[in-house]
Design an enzyme around this catalytic site. Structure first.
Site, mmCIF file in Angstrom:
data_model
loop_
_atom_site.group_PDB
_atom_site.id
_atom_site.type_symbol
_atom_site.label_atom_id
_atom_site.label_comp_id
_atom_site.label_asym_id
_atom_site.label_seq_id
_atom_site.Cartn_x
_atom_site.Cartn_y
_atom_site.Cartn_z
ATOM 1 C CB CYS A 149 142.985 59.601 21.453
ATOM 2 S SG CYS A 149 142.315 59.569 19.722
ATOM 3 C CB SER A 150 140.479 55.768 22.996
ATOM 4 O OG SER A 150 139.731 57.052 23.082
ATOM 5 C CB CYS A 151 140.364 55.740 16.979
ATOM 6 S SG CYS A 151 140.748 57.512 16.916
ATOM 7 C CB CYS A 157 143.825 54.427 18.762
ATOM 8 S SG CYS A 157 143.777 56.346 18.289
#
Ligand code: FE
Length: 213
Positions: free
Chosen positions: A114-116, A111
């Site tokens: 961000c951090s999906c 991602c």
């Protein structure tokens, strides 16, 4: 359960807690005392992340895809729907997309924003997944990053990097190793690592599995 009932730990436990544990405990106490959350709800959430979701779910999905061609086709078409139609898998959220590795193609997930991450099937994301170097380098130099993870891909194998968003979460279906041809679905699931479903690792060899198991 009342707070009194819960007071069943050995006295002196507080002193053995790490700073972060103390801060979490303090935060939990404040939220509970202000009536913002209930302890039972917190217990349910912890239970959820400890037992229900995690890479063991993804591993079972991969193992079934390896052994059931019809399921695999459905999975590649609409992963959320395919998984939710299986009565013995926990329900997963929308927008899950399965991508399959082959002799000529390797898939890897990031991602960049961000951090999906596909929590439903992989649990909590590893720290490196959220790190800025991984998020930028896997796009610009995937082959070199995968080498850092110990994966030597042949030069003619194409690498496809999938960028997750709030709307799309990816699950990599690694290739089934040739030695696993006659193994049962639960045995196959034991070979499937979290990283192999992100695309940054291989499935386990029999030796590795025995060491881990
Ligand atoms: Fe994200």
């Amino acid at each position: 359960m009342s707070d009194l009932d819960r007071h069943d730990h050995a006295h002196g436990e507080e002193s053995t807690l790490t700073d972060i544990q103390k801060r979490v405990k303090a935060l939990e106490s404040i939220l509970v005392s202000k009536g913002l959350v209930e302890r039972a709800v917190i217990d349910q959430i912890i239970e959820h992340f400890e037992r229900r979701v995690g890479p063991h779910v993804g591993a079972r999905v991969v193992a079934r895809a390896w052994t059931d061609q019809q399921f695999k086709r459905a999975l590649l078409e609409d992963a959320t729907k395919a998984i939710n139609l299986q009565s013995d898998f926990p329900e997963v959220g929308q927008h899950l997309i399965a991508v399959e590795n082959s002799d000529s193609l390797h898939n890897v997930v990031v991602c960049t924003l961000c951090s999906c991450y596909p929590w439903d099937v992989l649990g909590l994301p590893p720290v490196w997944y959220k790190s800025a170097p991984y998020r930028s380098r896997i796009v610009s130099e995937p082959r070199s990053v995968l080498k850092d993870f110990g994966m030597e891909l042949s030069g003619d194998k194409k690498i496809r990097v999938w960028d997750s968003t709030a709307e799309t979460r990816y699950l990599v279906i690694p290739q089934m190793p040739a030695f696993a041809d006659t193994m049962s679905e639960p045995d196959l699931a034991n070979l499937v690592t979290r990283d192999s479903m992100i695309g940054t690792g291989e499935v386990l060899s029999l030796t590795e599995r025995d060491v881990n198991g």
